[in-house]
Design a protein around this motif. Structure first.
Motif, short mmCIF file in Angstrom:
data_model
loop_
_atom_site.label_atom_id
_atom_site.label_comp_id
_atom_site.label_asym_id
_atom_site.label_seq_id
_atom_site.Cartn_x
_atom_site.Cartn_y
_atom_site.Cartn_z
N VAL A 11 -11.09 9.17 -26.89
CA VAL A 11 -11.80 9.30 -25.54
C VAL A 11 -10.34 9.55 -24.69
N TYR A 12 -9.16 7.80 -25.28
CA TYR A 12 -8.75 7.74 -24.05
C TYR A 12 -7.59 7.97 -23.56
N GLY A 13 -7.18 9.65 -24.67
CA GLY A 13 -6.07 10.72 -24.60
C GLY A 13 -6.81 11.69 -23.72
N GLU A 14 -8.05 11.90 -24.10
CA GLU A 14 -9.30 12.69 -23.58
C GLU A 14 -9.05 11.76 -21.31
N GLU A 15 -9.15 11.20 -21.51
CA GLU A 15 -9.28 10.72 -19.99
C GLU A 15 -7.51 10.38 -19.90
N ASN A 16 -6.79 10.73 -20.25
CA ASN A 16 -5.53 10.87 -19.50
C ASN A 16 -4.54 11.41 -19.85
N GLU A 17 -5.53 13.00 -20.08
CA GLU A 17 -4.78 14.21 -20.53
C GLU A 17 -3.72 14.35 -21.73
N LEU A 18 -3.66 13.58 -22.71
CA LEU A 18 -2.78 13.83 -23.33
C LEU A 18 -3.53 14.21 -24.73
N PRO A 19 -2.07 14.85 -25.47
CA PRO A 19 -2.64 15.85 -26.29
C PRO A 19 -2.53 14.96 -27.44
N VAL A 20 -4.43 15.11 -27.53
CA VAL A 20 -4.95 14.22 -28.71
C VAL A 20 -5.26 15.40 -29.20
N GLY A 21 -4.87 17.11 -28.81
CA GLY A 21 -5.84 17.61 -30.00
C GLY A 21 -5.74 17.86 -31.47
N PRO A 22 -4.60 17.87 -32.08
CA PRO A 22 -4.22 17.33 -33.35
C PRO A 22 -4.49 16.23 -33.81
#
Length: 455
Positions: A210-221
């Motif tokens: 959730v944090y990565g998606e809010e801050n546009e971080l590459p959390v896909g993997p």
């Protein structure tokens, strides 16, 4: 005619079947009812019960081992309830090596105690026998009873004749049951810890996503790895290990921006002053001492330099050592690249005036600097372990110099260093590889101090 034939048949029949032949035929025609259908587990329990090498133990020890190992043996529900009743009915003296721990109680009475049918009680007892806890000792009629000897004081003694349920298999397996109980307890603890880890790590990873998606971080993997684990049926321990790896990967992804910013703020590359510093005075100040003969690399010191180093670390009261007398030679130009090993305590003292004022110090020799190192480390948040490690990686005097200039820079501009510990470690790392010029940092601090005084 008819009577004669009847008489002949009767004589032939009873003469032929007379004697032993008649008795054998009679026994073969008898119908013998069996007690129960035997299984390998029941036969094994019977063998344990008939073992003559009796294990020395007590009722308390066997009962404790049985109850702890019961879940691992598959004893639960009605079977566990009946086991508890049978243990309570057995006498402690019957568990001696010279006796048999036999319990005589009917299935009807047990059914009343546990509020179950006789058939359910019979199956529960059979499961206890197959688990290697009990053994059948049947009377000719199948009835369970015990006759005991009477002691002189009128109390019941040892069993004279007993038929019922024998706990001898459990007594013979008491050590094995204790090991089974211990292993089962460890397994339960591991599963409980793994279950907690799975829940904890799953929630932590979900928060990271959730944090990565809010801050546009590459959390896909991170999402793909979590989905793969949740859609696969894995044992709890293996699932916890996989989630631990995913959690570590998530920490690396989320902390990458912070590490990059910290590296930019804690880099000591800007500490090298390229601008030349010209000294307009014909003589150097008195605080610059001639300690250039003492090298910082203790691994290459000679006996002569060792003597000078020991003099430099002595506690001086009143008079200064010969190596601390004023030098009238002009201050060297930074472009001459004075080695850090030639840096004197006087130069460091001149560059750290604010530090000495803030900590009420007077740095006149290396011994003063060494005594102040503990207070400086505590003030800057540099652990003693990190400072000692720096002294091992480089030289102690060089580490003291880095500690002093770090404290001075922090006092002059607190916002210039975001992470003091990281800055100190970075300076030590660069000094170890020869990329950090402490002498230029010291001259830069002296120049900054002079500029402030002119203003």
């Amino acid at each position: 005619m008819g009577f004669s034939r009847f008489l002949a048949d009767w004589l032939q029949k009873y003469l032929f079947f007379s004697g032993p032949a008649r008795r054998l035929t009679h026994m073969m025609n008898l119908s013998i009812n069996s007690f129960r259908k035997l299984t390998p587990a029941i036969i094994k329990s019977q063998k344990l019960a008939s073992d003559t090498n009796v294990v020395e133990t007590t009722k308390t020890e066997v009962a404790s081992a049985l109850k702890k190992a019961a879940p691992a043996l598959g004893i639960k529900g009605t079977a566990y309830h009946i086991l508890d009743i049978l243990l309570a009915l057995s006498k402690a003296d019957d568990w001696n090596a010279k006796r048999k721990p036999i319990v005589a109680i009917s299935n009807e009475k047990l059914a009343e105690y546990v509020c179950r049918s006789k058939r359910t009680v019979s199956r529960a007892i059979s499961s206890l026998v197959e688990a290697g806890v009990l053994a059948y000792k049947d009377s000719p009629t199948g009835r369970r009873f015990i006759h005991r000897e009477t002691n002189t004081d009128g109390e019941e003694g040892k069993i004279k004749t007993g038929f019922g349920l024998d706990f001898s298999p459990a007594r013979q397996r008491v050590r094995e049951l204790a090991q089974i109980a211990t292993s089962f307890a460890k397994k339960l603890a591991a599963e409980k810890e793994a279950r907690r880890s799975v829940t904890r790590l799953s929630r932590a990873i979900a928060d990271m996503i959730v944090y990565g998606e809010e801050n546009e971080l590459p959390v896909g993997p991170l999402v793909d790895a979590l989905t793969k684990v949740t859609n696969t049926s894995l044992p709890l321990a293996e699932c916890a290990e996989r989630l631990e790896e995913i959690h570590d990967m998530g920490i690396e992804i989320l902390s990458a921006p912070f590490l990059r910013d910290e590296k930019e703020h804690t880099s000591c590359a800007g500490d090298i002053i390229d601008a030349p510093i010209h000294n307009t005075n014909s003589t150097t100040p008195n605080f610059i001492c001639n300690e250039q003969a003492s090298t910082l690399d203790h691994t290459t010191q000679t006996p002569e330099t060792d003597a000078k180093s020991s003099m430099a670390f002595e506690d001086v009261k009143g008079n200064k050592s010969e190596g601390e007398k004023a030098d009238t030679r002009p201050m060297p130009h930074p472009s001459e690249a004075i080695p850090d090993s030639k840096l004197t305590i006087g130069m460091i003292s001149a560059a750290t005036l604010q530090m000495q004022e803030a900590f009420d110090l007077k740095i006149e020799n290396w011994s003063d600097m060494n005594k102040a190192s503990q207070d400086l480390c505590a003030a800057l948040g540099v652990s003693t372990k990190a400072f000692n490690a720096a002294c091992m990686e480089i030289d102690r005097r060089l580490a003291l110099g880095i500690l002093a200039v770090t404290c001075e820079k922090m006092l002059r501009d607190p916002s210039s260093i975001s992470n003091i510990g990281g800055y100190f470690r970075a300076c030590v790392s660069r000094a170890r590889t020869g990329k950090f010029a402490l002498n230029r940092t010291v001259f830069g601090l002296i120049k900054g101090q002079a500029a402030c005084q002119l203003q």
